[in-house]
Design a protein around this motif. Structure first.
Motif, short mmCIF file in Angstrom:
data_model
loop_
_atom_site.label_atom_id
_atom_site.label_comp_id
_atom_site.label_asym_id
_atom_site.label_seq_id
_atom_site.Cartn_x
_atom_site.Cartn_y
_atom_site.Cartn_z
N THR A 104 31.53 33.59 42.22
CA THR A 104 32.83 34.09 41.77
C THR A 104 33.04 33.93 40.27
OG1 THR A 104 33.71 33.52 43.95
CG2 THR A 104 35.31 33.92 42.18
N THR A 105 32.61 32.81 39.70
CA THR A 105 32.82 32.60 38.27
C THR A 105 32.04 33.61 37.44
OG1 THR A 105 33.30 30.25 38.59
CG2 THR A 105 32.61 30.92 36.39
N LEU A 108 34.06 36.67 37.37
CA LEU A 108 35.22 36.51 36.49
C LEU A 108 34.83 36.67 35.03
CD1 LEU A 108 36.88 33.47 38.30
CD2 LEU A 108 37.83 35.79 38.16
N SER A 112 36.03 39.62 32.52
CA SER A 112 36.68 39.32 31.24
C SER A 112 36.01 40.05 30.09
CB SER A 112 36.66 37.81 30.98
OG SER A 112 35.38 37.36 30.59
N GLU A 307 41.86 32.51 41.72
CA GLU A 307 42.75 32.28 40.58
C GLU A 307 42.49 30.90 39.98
OE1 GLU A 307 46.58 32.80 42.33
OE2 GLU A 307 46.55 35.00 42.13
N SER A 310 39.38 31.00 37.93
CA SER A 310 39.67 31.68 36.67
C SER A 310 40.34 30.74 35.68
CB SER A 310 40.57 32.90 36.94
OG SER A 310 40.83 33.62 35.75
N GLN A 311 41.28 29.94 36.16
CA GLN A 311 41.96 28.97 35.30
C GLN A 311 41.01 27.89 34.79
OE1 GLN A 311 45.11 27.62 37.88
NE2 GLN A 311 46.03 29.65 37.99
N LEU A 319 36.03 31.69 29.26
CA LEU A 319 36.77 32.93 29.09
C LEU A 319 37.69 32.80 27.89
CD1 LEU A 319 38.08 33.39 32.77
CD2 LEU A 319 35.94 34.28 31.83
N GLU A 322 42.24 35.17 30.83
CA GLU A 322 42.02 35.38 32.25
C GLU A 322 41.89 36.87 32.54
OE1 GLU A 322 43.99 33.03 35.33
OE2 GLU A 322 45.13 32.06 33.71
N LEU A 325 42.94 40.13 37.80
CA LEU A 325 42.39 40.01 39.14
C LEU A 325 42.78 41.20 40.02
CD1 LEU A 325 42.70 36.20 39.94
CD2 LEU A 325 40.78 37.46 38.96
#
Length: 330
Positions: A104-105, A108, A112, A307, A310-311, A319, A322, A325
């Motif tokens: 997932t990262t 993300l 970005s 989420e 992402s944070q 990143l 963010e 999404l």
């Protein structure tokens, strides 16, 4: 111990991570008519290529093929193995693969950077149980390290710097009262991490199955479950396509999503069959295969945990901002 000639290596298709930088400049991002991908010929099945990493996480898609879930949807899957998401992401963007799997990262980070990706279905999640998850941090049996906070000032091996395994390790260290900025991360392939920990080249290592089981069988201790302790429902990986392919082949995407969700449910409901299918696409030793902890494979994406990742990526400066999404997720 022969674990596998390469659970992560010797890919059939390997693109350099640097291809990410140029992926947006490629024409025909969703594939060309010459490829005939996403177009059934003479009423036959639609043939699509799927970029995957040969790890436990993707067991459901292989089960789904065996059970005929994709055939039922009129799809014929051509499985292409790669070393990691850094190769699969640009392959999907360029149209080499119609679908791909990545943590997932990584998705993300790609989003970005404005890479035109679209997640189509869930991939893999944490079990949510500390000490009984498919990823964790191990140390030698006689190590003074007892908790995640003790990793401060230590050398910790991870398979990829600045990605999901560092951000989740940093999270559990912070939660334990430590300062993760004082950790010295070392990048090593998963198969090499247990030996590096045992030999003292590093003080600890973050590993996933089957290397977590291998490390424990060699006498190492697990001091933290970085996925489960970050979020009990942590969405570790997802299946995705390109925005262009999704726009031009909505029916194929829906069929893939439906078959994949059926596959995820079947894997969750039939863990021993999921364990058995591992021998068809990895070379895990039988004793290890029987002992590994399987992940969770829910049908639906846990948006809250995405989420959170992402944070965490933003907090650890992976990143600049963010990603949106709503554009990335279904």
């Amino acid at each position: 111990m022969r674990v596998l000639s390469s659970l992560l290596g010797r890919p059939k298709t390997l693109l350099l991570a640097s291809a990410l930088a140029g992926a947006l400049t490629l024409t025909g991002c969703g594939g060309s008519d010459d490829e005939a991908e996403g177009q059934a010929q003479d009423g036959g099945p639609v043939s699509v290529s799927v970029g995957v990493i040969p790890i436990l996480d993707v067991a459901p898609i292989y089960l789904g093929i065996e059970q005929g879930f994709f055939e039922k949807q009129g799809l014929e899957l051509k499985m292409e193995t790669a070393q990691g998401g850094a190769a699969i992401v640009p392959g999907v963007v360029s149209g080499q693969y119609q679908f791909g799997f990545s943590n997932t990262t990584s998705l993300l980070i790609a989003a970005s950077q404005n890479l035109p990706l679209k997640v189509v279905t869930n991939g893999v999640n944490s079990t949510g149980e500390k000490g009984k998850d498919f990823g964790g941090i191990v140390v030698p049996q006689d190590s003074p390290i007892q908790t995640a906070a003790d990793l401060v000032g230590k050398r910790v091996a991870v398979n990829t710097l600045k990605n999901i395994n560092t951000t989740t390790t940093n999270k559990v260290v912070r939660d334990a009262g430590g300062d993760p900025s004082q950790i010295a991360y070392t990048e090593l392939p998963f198969p090499e991490i247990p030996a590096a920990v045992a030999g003292g080249d590093v003080d600890a290592g973050q590993v996933v199955e089957p290397f977590l089981t291998i490390a424990k069988q060699q006498g190492m201790r697990e001091i933290a479950s970085n996925f489960a302790q970050t979020d009990p429902n942590l969405n570790v990986g997802l299946y995705f396509t390109s925005q262009q392919y999704a726009g031009e082949n909505a029916e194929v995407v829906q069929k893939f999503t439906s078959a994949m969700q059926e596959s995820l449910k079947y894997a969750n409901d039939n863990p021993e069959e999921a364990r058995k299918v591992l021998s068809t696409y990895t070379e895990i030793e039988p004793a290890v295969q029987e002992a590994v902890t399987l992940p969770s494979w829910p049908e639906q994406i846990d948006t809250a945990s995405v989420e959170l990742l992402s944070q965490l990526a933003l907090q650890d400066e992976l990143l600049d901002a963010e990603p949106d999404l709503t554009k990335l997720l279904p």
